[in-house]
Design an enzyme around this catalytic site. Structure first.
Site, PDB file in Angstrom:
ATOM      1  N   LYS A  83       0.819  -1.228   0.000  1.00  0.00           N
ATOM      2  CA  LYS A  83       0.000   0.000   0.000  1.00  0.00           C
ATOM      3  C   LYS A  83       0.851   1.277   0.000  1.00  0.00           C
ATOM      4  CE  LYS A  83      -4.171  -2.004   1.950  1.00  0.00           C
ATOM      5  NZ  LYS A  83      -5.266  -1.867   2.935  1.00  0.00           N
ATOM      6  N   ASN A 143      -4.983   1.778  -1.838  1.00  0.00           N
ATOM      7  CA  ASN A 143      -5.454   0.400  -2.066  1.00  0.00           C
ATOM      8  C   ASN A 143      -6.181   0.236  -3.403  1.00  0.00           C
ATOM      9  OD1 ASN A 143      -7.967   1.570  -1.576  1.00  0.00           O
ATOM     10  ND2 ASN A 143      -8.717  -0.172  -0.384  1.00  0.00           N
TER      11      ASN A 143
END
Length: 278
Positions: free
Chosen positions: A68, A89
């Site tokens: 991420k 994300n």
């Protein structure tokens, strides 16, 4: 050619995202393919793998652990949610070849609590446990719902305090270690630690759970988490929820960004829960 999407991470075989997006596609009558792809950093890099998927015509990508932060660095442009989270994300690959990045984790959690838990955050006191990446992603969308106050508690107090100060909000945000949490019941308690996965509890007082407290664990499994069981022991009337709805909720927001259609989450949560509990 059918539009292609994927979730990338390592490990990735356990991912429920392909199932969730297949159910969304069926519900909304969208034609797409969604798969789980492992990025093995022993043989490639995150940047090369994403560029390869983009060149092969994929329309969008979900990113999970441990990439991420890499995704945040890779993006050409970020939404305000991604900027405040410092983590990404969801990628949308644009017509001009650029990559737009978003973080849908926070809105996934907020919508799950407000819509499925029937608990609006407006004027609620909120305790958040943990100050890692998962918590960074939820703070921005949560603050937009105007709770009365937010307290972040973490094993290291400084990390909780620093995280709270990063958000420019007129809502009171405080931070502390476990022992210095204000000793009064909160309206909403969110466990953003991974302690439940190890069968452990954050070291906090049972006095924090009142008879009307909603207790939310970001983790989920085939039965209530140890944190949910603890909350019920503190106060049998406490409302408890696990993080499956957040998982489905963040996927629904990504699906909306890609397809322009907002799927209903409740039937998908129920369908995935039934498969997990088999």
């Amino acid at each position: 050619m059918t539009d292609q999407y994927a979730v990338v991470g390592d490990p990735i075989a356990h991912s429920k995202s392909p199932l969730i997006h297949r159910l969304f596609a069926e519900q909304t009558q969208q034609e797409l393919v969604y798969e789980a792809i492992r990025i093995d950093t022993d043989s490639t890099t995150f940047n090369w793998a994403i560029s390869d998927l983009k060149n092969r015509g994929y329309k969008g990508i979900n990113i999970t652990v441990p990439f991420k932060l890499d995704a945040f660095e890779y993006a050409d442009q970020c939404t305000a949610r991604a900027q405040s989270a410092h983590a990404v994300n969801t990628f949308c690959f644009q017509e001009d070849g650029s990559t737009l990045a978003d973080n849908t984790d926070g809105i996934g959690l907020v919508n799950d609590i407000e819509q499925n838990g029937l608990r609006p955050f407006l004027n609620q006191s909120v305790l958040i446990l943990g100050a890692g990446g998962a918590v960074q992603g939820i703070l921005g969308p949560l603050l937009e719902k105007h709770p009365s106050q937010v307290h972040i508690a973490n094993r290291t107090a400084q990390r909780a305090t620093v995280l709270g100060k990063r958000f420019n909000s007129d809502i009171p945000i405080s931070g502390s270690g476990w022992k210095d949490i204000p000793d009064t019941p909160f309206d909403v308690i969110i466990n953003g630690t991974s302690a439940s996965l190890e069968g452990k509890l954050p070291p906090i007082s049972s006095k924090l759970v009142g008879k009307n407290t909603l207790v939310y664990d970001m983790m989920y499994g085939d039965k209530p988490t140890i944190f949910m069981d603890w909350a019920k022991q503190c106060h049998p009337s406490a409302q408890v929820m696990d993080g499956l709805g957040m998982l489905v909720g963040q996927a629904a927001e990504a699906f909306y960004l890609w397809r322009g259609v907002r799927p209903k989450t409740k039937p998908v949560i129920e369908a995935v829960r039934a498969i997990i509990n088999k």
